[in-house]
Design a protein around this motif. Sequence first.
Motif, PDB file in Angstrom:
ATOM      1  N   GLU A   1      -6.486  10.579  -5.115  1.00 26.63           N
ATOM      2  CA  GLU A   1      -7.404   9.456  -5.288  1.00 26.63           C
ATOM      3  C   GLU A   1      -6.681   8.197  -5.708  1.00 26.63           C
ATOM      4  O   GLU A   1      -6.959   7.110  -5.220  1.00 26.63           O
ATOM      5  CB  GLU A   1      -8.455   9.811  -6.337  1.00 26.63           C
ATOM      6  CG  GLU A   1      -9.473   8.690  -6.548  1.00 26.63           C
ATOM      7  CD  GLU A   1     -10.506   9.072  -7.579  1.00 26.63           C
ATOM      8  OE1 GLU A   1     -10.521  10.261  -7.976  1.00 26.63           O
ATOM      9  OE2 GLU A   1     -11.289   8.209  -7.976  1.00 26.63           O
ATOM     10  N   ASP A   2      -5.702   8.366  -6.628  1.00 21.65           N
ATOM     11  CA  ASP A   2      -5.044   7.182  -7.154  1.00 21.65           C
ATOM     12  C   ASP A   2      -3.848   6.760  -6.318  1.00 21.65           C
ATOM     13  O   ASP A   2      -3.559   5.581  -6.189  1.00 21.65           O
ATOM     14  CB  ASP A   2      -4.574   7.425  -8.599  1.00 21.65           C
ATOM     15  CG  ASP A   2      -5.752   7.433  -9.564  1.00 21.65           C
ATOM     16  OD1 ASP A   2      -6.821   6.942  -9.155  1.00 21.65           O
ATOM     17  OD2 ASP A   2      -5.598   7.949 -10.680  1.00 21.65           O
ATOM     18  N   TYR A   3      -3.116   7.742  -5.773  1.00 15.76           N
ATOM     19  CA  TYR A   3      -1.845   7.388  -5.166  1.00 15.76           C
ATOM     20  C   TYR A   3      -1.707   7.822  -3.715  1.00 15.76           C
ATOM     21  O   TYR A   3      -0.895   7.300  -2.980  1.00 15.76           O
ATOM     22  CB  TYR A   3      -0.668   8.009  -5.956  1.00 15.76           C
ATOM     23  CG  TYR A   3      -0.770   7.754  -7.431  1.00 15.76           C
ATOM     24  CD1 TYR A   3      -0.504   6.488  -7.940  1.00 15.76           C
ATOM     25  CD2 TYR A   3      -1.146   8.765  -8.318  1.00 15.76           C
ATOM     26  CE1 TYR A   3      -0.609   6.229  -9.292  1.00 15.76           C
ATOM     27  CE2 TYR A   3      -1.252   8.515  -9.673  1.00 15.76           C
ATOM     28  CZ  TYR A   3      -0.975   7.242 -10.149  1.00 15.76           C
ATOM     29  OH  TYR A   3      -1.073   6.997 -11.482  1.00 15.76           O
TER      30      TYR A   3
ATOM     31  N   ASP B   1       0.816  -1.212   0.000  1.00 17.12           N
ATOM     32  CA  ASP B   1       0.000   0.000   0.000  1.00 17.12           C
ATOM     33  C   ASP B   1       0.852   1.266   0.000  1.00 17.12           C
ATOM     34  O   ASP B   1       0.347   2.360  -0.256  1.00 17.12           O
ATOM     35  CB  ASP B   1      -0.923   0.016   1.225  1.00 17.12           C
ATOM     36  CG  ASP B   1      -1.843  -1.193   1.243  1.00 17.12           C
ATOM     37  OD1 ASP B   1      -2.214  -1.656   0.154  1.00 17.12           O
ATOM     38  OD2 ASP B   1      -2.182  -1.674   2.343  1.00 17.12           O
ATOM     39  N   ALA B   2       2.129   1.118   0.310  1.00 19.62           N
ATOM     40  CA  ALA B   2       3.016   2.281   0.371  1.00 19.62           C
ATOM     41  C   ALA B   2       3.851   2.438  -0.896  1.00 19.62           C
ATOM     42  O   ALA B   2       4.717   3.317  -0.963  1.00 19.62           O
ATOM     43  CB  ALA B   2       3.934   2.160   1.592  1.00 19.62           C
ATOM     44  N   LEU B   3       3.621   1.598  -1.882  1.00 20.28           N
ATOM     45  CA  LEU B   3       4.321   1.741  -3.159  1.00 20.28           C
ATOM     46  C   LEU B   3       3.631   2.819  -3.994  1.00 20.28           C
ATOM     47  O   LEU B   3       2.406   2.884  -4.045  1.00 20.28           O
ATOM     48  CB  LEU B   3       4.332   0.417  -3.923  1.00 20.28           C
ATOM     49  CG  LEU B   3       5.114  -0.730  -3.283  1.00 20.28           C
ATOM     50  CD1 LEU B   3       4.946  -2.005  -4.098  1.00 20.28           C
ATOM     51  CD2 LEU B   3       6.594  -0.388  -3.140  1.00 20.28           C
TER      52      LEU B   3
ATOM     53  N   PRO C   1       9.894   6.025 -12.026  1.00 23.30           N
ATOM     54  CA  PRO C   1      10.176   4.807 -11.259  1.00 23.30           C
ATOM     55  C   PRO C   1       9.199   4.650 -10.094  1.00 23.30           C
ATOM     56  O   PRO C   1       8.669   5.624  -9.563  1.00 23.30           O
ATOM     57  CB  PRO C   1      11.605   5.032 -10.742  1.00 23.30           C
ATOM     58  CG  PRO C   1      12.175   6.092 -11.624  1.00 23.30           C
ATOM     59  CD  PRO C   1      11.034   6.964 -12.011  1.00 23.30           C
ATOM     60  N   ILE C   2       8.993   3.416  -9.690  1.00 21.45           N
ATOM     61  CA  ILE C   2       8.187   3.133  -8.508  1.00 21.45           C
ATOM     62  C   ILE C   2       8.996   3.520  -7.281  1.00 21.45           C
ATOM     63  O   ILE C   2      10.210   3.324  -7.228  1.00 21.45           O
ATOM     64  CB  ILE C   2       7.827   1.642  -8.451  1.00 21.45           C
ATOM     65  CG1 ILE C   2       6.909   1.285  -9.621  1.00 21.45           C
ATOM     66  CG2 ILE C   2       7.144   1.281  -7.139  1.00 21.45           C
ATOM     67  CD1 ILE C   2       6.613  -0.181  -9.722  1.00 21.45           C
ATOM     68  N   THR C   3       8.336   4.081  -6.289  1.00 19.68           N
ATOM     69  CA  THR C   3       9.005   4.464  -5.048  1.00 19.68           C
ATOM     70  C   THR C   3       8.249   3.882  -3.864  1.00 19.68           C
ATOM     71  O   THR C   3       7.136   3.372  -3.996  1.00 19.68           O
ATOM     72  CB  THR C   3       9.063   5.999  -4.901  1.00 19.68           C
ATOM     73  OG1 THR C   3       7.729   6.521  -5.010  1.00 19.68           O
ATOM     74  CG2 THR C   3       9.943   6.619  -5.967  1.00 19.68           C
ATOM     75  N   PHE C   4       8.872   3.941  -2.715  1.00 19.26           N
ATOM     76  CA  PHE C   4       8.272   3.443  -1.477  1.00 19.26           C
ATOM     77  C   PHE C   4       8.103   4.611  -0.520  1.00 19.26           C
ATOM     78  O   PHE C   4       9.048   5.361  -0.252  1.00 19.26           O
ATOM     79  CB  PHE C   4       9.158   2.373  -0.844  1.00 19.26           C
ATOM     80  CG  PHE C   4       8.677   1.884   0.495  1.00 19.26           C
ATOM     81  CD1 PHE C   4       7.575   1.050   0.588  1.00 19.26           C
ATOM     82  CD2 PHE C   4       9.315   2.271   1.660  1.00 19.26           C
ATOM     83  CE1 PHE C   4       7.119   0.601   1.825  1.00 19.26           C
ATOM     84  CE2 PHE C   4       8.877   1.829   2.898  1.00 19.26           C
ATOM     85  CZ  PHE C   4       7.773   0.989   2.971  1.00 19.26           C
ATOM     86  N   CYS C   5       6.890   4.792   0.003  1.00 21.97           N
ATOM     87  CA  CYS C   5       6.580   5.908   0.889  1.00 21.97           C
ATOM     88  C   CYS C   5       6.569   5.435   2.339  1.00 21.97           C
ATOM     89  O   CYS C   5       5.648   4.725   2.774  1.00 21.97           O
ATOM     90  CB  CYS C   5       5.219   6.503   0.521  1.00 21.97           C
ATOM     91  SG  CYS C   5       4.735   7.875   1.584  1.00 21.97           S
TER      92      CYS C   5
END
Length: 528
Positions: free
Chosen positions: A473-475, A343-345, A352-356
């Motif tokens: 909404e999306d991220y 859920d934190a991606l 690039p994909i990141t991690f929150c």
Amino acid sequence: MDCRTKENPERTFDLVLKVKCPVSEHEDPVVLWKFPEDFGDQEVLQSVPKFCFPFDVERVSQNQVGQHFTFVLTDIESKQRFGFCRLTSGGKICLCILSYLPWFEVYYKLLNTLADYLVKELENDLNETLKSLYNHPVPKANTPVNLSVNQEIFIASEQVLKDQPSLIPHSYFIAPDVTGLPTIPESRNLTEYFVAVDVYNMVHLYACMLHERRVVITSSKLSTLTACVHGSAALLYPMYWQHIYIPVLPPHLLDYCCAPMPYLIGIHSSLLERVKSKSLEDVVLLNVDTNTFESPFNDLSNLPSDVVSALKNKLKKQSTATGDGVARAFLRAQAALFGSYRDALRYKPGEPITFCEDSFVKHRSSVMKQFLETAVNLQLFKQFIDGRLAKLNAGKGFSDVFEEEITSGGFCGGSPRSYQQWVHTVKKGGAFFNTAMTRATPAVRTAYKFAKNHAKLGLKEVKSKLKHKENEEDYGSCSGLVQYTPVDKTHSGKEGVLEERKLAQEPRPRKSLDGSELDDDLIERASK
């Protein structure tokens, strides 16, 4: 990913040694025989024999006869190389097989065969057996292999042997599938660990390892000692212990117990008093012989009580004691603790994909939130996230038993875009990312290395620059985006650095954003 096992090793084993025990610790063990005879790595030939008698040789020997144990060396690429050993001749001789394959049961059985050859003075058969296996391609899991050497050596999956019992020769070996969960009784390490240590202490040790403590495990039996170290580390899957990892510590390296960084070390009971005399502080101790656990911390209370209760209850069930029940119980605990990482991606098309980290921690119960705030700083968690991001940003995607456990257990929050949807999307964009990384100029690579050395000093500034507004909404919004989290390891002084590279679990070679490997010397200087 962040696994320590070397992929696609060239051979089934690299070296076999017959080593004679020294009379005292002031003498070095003597190599009586080696295979292949032309093995020329002098560094290995000097270091391996010292691990063959990891106890007080002046006090202990006879009761160690016939025991199997495994030590670990870590090569310059941070890959584990295993030393499978068997003591014979009253504990005065050690047979050792060095291999990158974590085939514990296979090599323990092979060591018994070699020891039998030596007792019967069938040295020609021994050499022919080793020669055939050495030259044979590494067999894949579940693939039967026949080697005809007087006595037929047979490498096959257990299922093949069950289905075709006529194939079972005088001696056979199982080529295991190391990608699956360890099972009882097939996994000797997990079986011995589960039998020797009660549920209470297993769970406490698990909690300490999740907090990356300095851990010592001790036993008077070498086979049980190394099995408990290997078995406990395996239960961290899908994460891997990232610090000093020495399943059995030889006498000449006892000072490693004074290392200021986290470690997981096995110590034979004959050496324990000498270790305790070093005035160790903040060390967790599991005595397997007495099944007692000592810790200055209360790490278990930092884990959510519902996760701990579920884990204990599962381990106490009779049905858990066989098959993958034990490994799956810990896997479920890992999924409950860390499964919400999905859920934190964060992903935006073309980026690039990141991690929150902020998103990973917030909106959780107070106990879970407190644990996760600590967990995001753990090297084993950072390596896990780095591995997931690396695969996703390379357009590969992944599916393993951990991801399956997250889904089946409902341990992720079900974001608007399902995991499968955006994994499919990023697979399409993988070629774009790979091309962008490959085309980065040397100047960019140099700048990234320089920035890495100063990452700690400018962390807040770097994070502020990485912030970008995302569609709520999306991220969702996030103030702590992480792309690749560098994990540095503190080294000791110049003296003994070479041995530490072989012994300590060091972080995998880091990748810069352009896909190039970071300079190991540069990283080492920065960590110092």
